[in-house]
Design a protein around this motif. Structure first.
Motif, PDB file in Angstrom:
ATOM      1  N   TYR A 280       9.500  45.979 124.077  1.00 20.51           N
ATOM      2  CA  TYR A 280       9.020  45.414 122.808  1.00 20.51           C
ATOM      3  C   TYR A 280       7.633  44.793 122.955  1.00 20.51           C
ATOM      4  N   SER A 281       6.800  45.393 123.805  1.00 24.08           N
ATOM      5  CA  SER A 281       5.470  44.826 124.070  1.00 24.08           C
ATOM      6  C   SER A 281       4.614  44.756 122.806  1.00 24.08           C
ATOM      7  N   GLY A 282       4.800  45.736 121.906  1.00 21.13           N
ATOM      8  CA  GLY A 282       4.051  45.718 120.635  1.00 21.13           C
ATOM      9  C   GLY A 282       4.391  44.512 119.793  1.00 21.13           C
ATOM     10  N   TYR A 283       5.692  44.182 119.696  1.00 18.45           N
ATOM     11  CA  TYR A 283       6.121  43.009 118.939  1.00 18.45           C
ATOM     12  C   TYR A 283       5.621  41.726 119.598  1.00 18.45           C
ATOM     13  N   ARG A 284       5.597  41.716 120.952  1.00 17.99           N
ATOM     14  CA  ARG A 284       5.118  40.534 121.662  1.00 17.99           C
ATOM     15  C   ARG A 284       3.639  40.281 121.354  1.00 17.99           C
ATOM     16  N   LYS A 285       2.858  41.359 121.307  1.00 15.64           N
ATOM     17  CA  LYS A 285       1.429  41.209 121.014  1.00 15.64           C
ATOM     18  C   LYS A 285       1.208  40.627 119.621  1.00 15.64           C
ATOM     19  N   VAL A 286       1.944  41.158 118.651  1.00 16.74           N
ATOM     20  CA  VAL A 286       1.817  40.671 117.272  1.00 16.74           C
ATOM     21  C   VAL A 286       2.274  39.217 117.174  1.00 16.74           C
TER      22      VAL A 286
END
Length: 327
Positions: A280-286
């Motif tokens: 879930y790296s994309g969600y972490r960035k957001v």
């Protein structure tokens, strides 16, 4: 032989270029092309609101003598922190959104400054809310001694402590990172932070991980512990007191402070939890970006709505604006 020597020389030059390179590449946000401009304008208008709302509420505090109280002077640390923290991160993010991934380059020194500011913002958010909790504790539990305790000197001491503690903790955090040699150049994040920087190194980063974990545990323990202790004592005083005005004052001022704290805490916790799930790296960035943006947008609104003094000032100001055209 000459060919082999030339090849070795080229390899040596390439190694020197990537080893401790002063130019880094930001991975940035991976946004679909159709979503680029909607995301851009969302962050742009969020940043615009942050600047206008936070500058506006600071101007209100310094213009209106009724707001010249320790509570509001301590609160002004939050707008300053929100403005500085977002001004270092958001404009750069907006520019990178409009660039192709290959052109999202940042100098090492700019990256270090951004990482330092990012961690200062997160740490100071906790320390400032801790000193604000102390102010609420004195106001509710020792109302007769409040003026004697919360002097201008005490406000300055609390403010310097909040920023000073954050500066020392974050300074050590980044100091342990900049000592490392770098063998990579890709920052796997939309902006620079400590973890992204020390992951560029091929050296042993155990001490960075240990200090980073200790730093996080100590900060959260001190922050949550002080809030629980403070509000437990305030609750006891309110339950044992028969004063309706005291209980009403406690409910209004403390609910505002607690709501702001919970928003900040939940946003921070979400980032920590998502770090444990690489998929879930994309969600972490957001969520890391929203950690900066959401509290900074809500803080001035929450305090503006809840504060009777601020509402009175705004009401008088708008009334004077209506009267002026009639002359």
């Amino acid at each position: 032989m000459a060919g082999e020597g030339t090849a070795r020389e080229i390899n040596r030059l390439m190694e020197n270029y990537t080893f401790n390179s002063l130019t880094l590449q930001l991975e940035g946000l991976q946004v679909a092309e159709v979503s680029t401009y909607p995301v851009f304008f969302f962050f742009f208008f969020s940043y615009l609101i942050i600047i206008l709302a936070n500058v506006g509420i600071m101007v209100l505090v310094f213009m209106d003598k009724n707001l010249h109280q320790p509570m509001y002077f301590l609160f002004c640390n939050l707008p300053v922190n929100d403005i500085v923290g977002n001004s270092i991160m958001v404009p750069r993010l907006l520019v990178d959104l409009l660039r192709p991934p290959s052109e999202r380059l940042i100098s090492y020194y700019e990256c270090v400054v951004q990482a330092f500011t990012t961690h200062m913002f997160a740490t100071t958010s906790h320390t400032v809310l801790m000193i604000m909790a102390f102010d609420r504790y004195v106001a509710i539990c020792y109302p007769l001694r409040y003026a004697a305790i919360m002097t201008n000197k005490m406000v300055i001491k609390l403010t310097v402590s909040a920023w000073g503690v954050a500066f020392v903790l974050v300074g050590i955090l980044l100091g342990l990172t900049i000592r490392l040699n770098r063998c990579r150049t890709l920052i796997t994040n939309p902006f620079c932070d400590n973890a992204s920087l020390f992951k560029l190194s091929c050296e042993d980063v155990s001490i960075n991980n240990i200090y980073g974990l200790t730093f996080t545990v100590v900060l959260f323990t001190a922050s949550i512990g002080s809030m629980v202790l403070t509000y437990a004592k305030i609750t006891v005083v309110c339950l044992t007191s028969k004063s309706k005005s005291l209980n009403s004052k406690a409910l209004k001022t403390c609910s505002t402070h607690l709501f702001v704290y919970l928003i900040m805490l939940l946003c921070g916790m979400l980032i920590i939890v998502l770090h444990r799930f690489p998929q879930y790296s994309g969600y972490r960035k957001v969520s890391a970006i929203l950690f900066n943006i959401i509290p900074a947008n809500l803080n001035p609104i929450i305090y503006g709505v809840q504060s009777k003094e601020i509402r009175k000032f705004l009401s008088k100001w708008f009334q004077s604006r209506r009267v002026l055209p009639s002359f």
